[in-house]
Design a protein around this motif. Structure first.
Motif, short mmCIF file in Angstrom:
data_model
loop_
_atom_site.label_atom_id
_atom_site.label_comp_id
_atom_site.label_asym_id
_atom_site.label_seq_id
_atom_site.Cartn_x
_atom_site.Cartn_y
_atom_site.Cartn_z
N CYS A 147 -64.85 54.73 58.04
CA CYS A 147 -65.77 54.86 56.91
C CYS A 147 -65.81 53.59 56.07
CB CYS A 147 -65.35 56.02 56.01
SG CYS A 147 -65.69 57.66 56.69
N PHE A 148 -66.99 53.30 55.55
CA PHE A 148 -67.16 52.33 54.47
C PHE A 148 -67.41 53.12 53.20
CE2 PHE A 148 -70.18 50.37 51.57
CZ PHE A 148 -69.45 49.25 51.19
N ALA A 149 -66.76 52.71 52.10
CA ALA A 149 -66.97 53.34 50.79
C ALA A 149 -67.18 52.25 49.76
CB ALA A 149 -65.77 54.20 50.40
N GLY A 150 -68.19 52.41 48.92
CA GLY A 150 -68.42 51.41 47.89
C GLY A 150 -69.75 51.61 47.20
N GLN A 151 -70.20 50.55 46.54
CA GLN A 151 -71.43 50.59 45.77
C GLN A 151 -72.27 49.35 46.03
OE1 GLN A 151 -68.42 51.29 44.29
NE2 GLN A 151 -68.83 53.50 44.15
N LEU A 152 -73.57 49.50 45.91
CA LEU A 152 -74.51 48.40 45.79
C LEU A 152 -75.25 48.58 44.47
CD1 LEU A 152 -75.99 48.35 49.41
CD2 LEU A 152 -74.42 46.65 48.43
N PHE A 153 -75.62 47.49 43.84
CA PHE A 153 -76.37 47.56 42.59
C PHE A 153 -77.87 47.54 42.89
CE2 PHE A 153 -72.97 45.58 39.57
CZ PHE A 153 -72.17 46.67 39.78
N GLY A 154 -78.61 48.33 42.12
CA GLY A 154 -80.05 48.44 42.31
C GLY A 154 -80.84 47.40 41.53
N ASP A 155 -82.11 47.29 41.89
CA ASP A 155 -82.94 46.24 41.31
C ASP A 155 -83.46 46.59 39.92
OD1 ASP A 155 -84.67 48.24 42.17
OD2 ASP A 155 -85.90 46.92 43.42
N ARG A 156 -83.19 47.79 39.43
CA ARG A 156 -83.59 48.14 38.06
C ARG A 156 -82.39 48.13 37.09
NH1 ARG A 156 -86.44 51.64 41.26
NH2 ARG A 156 -85.13 53.44 40.78
N ASP A 157 -81.24 47.70 37.57
CA ASP A 157 -80.05 47.57 36.72
C ASP A 157 -80.25 46.41 35.74
OD1 ASP A 157 -76.92 48.54 36.96
OD2 ASP A 157 -77.10 46.49 36.20
N ASP A 158 -79.71 46.55 34.52
CA ASP A 158 -79.82 45.47 33.54
C ASP A 158 -79.28 44.15 34.06
OD1 ASP A 158 -81.13 46.86 31.56
OD2 ASP A 158 -79.33 47.23 30.33
N TRP A 159 -78.20 44.21 34.86
CA TRP A 159 -77.59 42.97 35.34
C TRP A 159 -78.43 42.27 36.40
CZ3 TRP A 159 -71.83 44.90 35.91
CH2 TRP A 159 -71.29 45.05 34.63
N ALA A 160 -79.48 42.93 36.88
CA ALA A 160 -80.35 42.28 37.86
C ALA A 160 -81.03 41.04 37.28
CB ALA A 160 -81.39 43.26 38.37
N THR A 161 -81.14 40.96 35.97
CA THR A 161 -81.74 39.78 35.35
C THR A 161 -80.81 38.57 35.42
OG1 THR A 161 -80.91 40.39 33.14
CG2 THR A 161 -83.09 41.22 33.78
N ILE A 162 -79.50 38.81 35.63
CA ILE A 162 -78.54 37.72 35.67
C ILE A 162 -78.54 37.06 37.05
CG2 ILE A 162 -76.09 37.12 35.44
CD1 ILE A 162 -75.83 39.53 33.55
N ARG A 163 -78.49 37.90 38.10
CA ARG A 163 -78.49 37.34 39.46
C ARG A 163 -79.24 38.32 40.36
NH1 ARG A 163 -72.86 35.40 41.96
NH2 ARG A 163 -72.72 37.51 42.79
#
Length: 212
Positions: A147-163
């Motif tokens: 199994c792989f377990a973890g997270q990806l960040f979405g494109d509507r997250d506030d931090w998306a403006t940083i990178r």
């Protein structure tokens, strides 16, 4: 808050989350691997090791390799390992995520294929130019049935403006996960706070995926 190079005050972060439980994605993966009495977990960007320790407690015959760039985080992990038996099943190394594929290949004797690769809130902090190589390593190195377990960040997250390159649309995230059988794919898109007490809009994907 993150800096423009997508870093933060990690010791302060470790202090802020010191009493937090292991991530639910890690616990869900452990449940799906209940029949695996022996195995190896690789914990990418493990921080102070709350997930590593949870795995070692839940799986008394498993081993764990904890990787992070923070010597402080790894020292906290070892300090919180409860006993000699737990220490004997734990390896830790100062290795950046971007360097993991080359580091893994350099180990002698070769390391066994991990049954679980954990990356709790870690992958978004990988250099986006080197993320494809890391993801290829994850997909190729994980043992079949693991199994792989973890997270990806979405494109509507506030931090998306940083990178922006570290964030994914739902469609792009699912495309990355195409080699796996999805066990959990939970999308979160809501306002809230970060670990340091600041307010932010969260858009992320909680993932537990099984390699066929």
């Amino acid at each position: 808050m993150l800096t423009p190079d997508y870093q933060r005050n990690w010791p302060a972060y470790f202090d802020a989350v010191a009493q937090q439980p292991p991530r639910q994605t890690l616990l869900t993966a452990i449940e799906h691997l209940a029949a695996c009495n022996e195995g190896l977990m690789v914990d990418l960007a493990c921080g102070s090791g709350r997930d590593t320790l949870a795995l070692l407690r839940a799986k008394p015959l498993w081993h764990a390799i904890a990787l992070d760039t923070s010597e402080d985080g790894l020292a906290r992990l070892h300090a919180n390992a409860a006993d000699a038996t737990m220490h004997a099943r734990l390896q830790s190394h100062v290795v950046a995520m971007e360097a993991v594929p080359a580091w893994w290949r350099s180990q002698r004797p070769p390391l066994p294929a991990p049954t679980l690769i954990n990356a709790s809130f870690a992958l978004p902090f990988c250099d986006p130019a080197r993320f494809p190589a890391l993801w290829t390593w994850i997909c190729g190195t994980l043992a079949p049935g693991g199994c792989f377990a973890g997270q990806l960040f979405g494109d509507r997250d506030d931090w998306a403006t940083i990178r922006p390159a570290s964030h994914f649309s739902r469609e792009a995230a699912l495309a990355l996960l195409a080699p796996f059988d999805m066990l959990i794919f939970d999308e979160v898109d809501k306002p809230g706070s970060d670990a340091m007490g600041g307010s932010k809009h969260h858009h992320l994907f909680h993932i537990v995926a099984r390699k066929p």
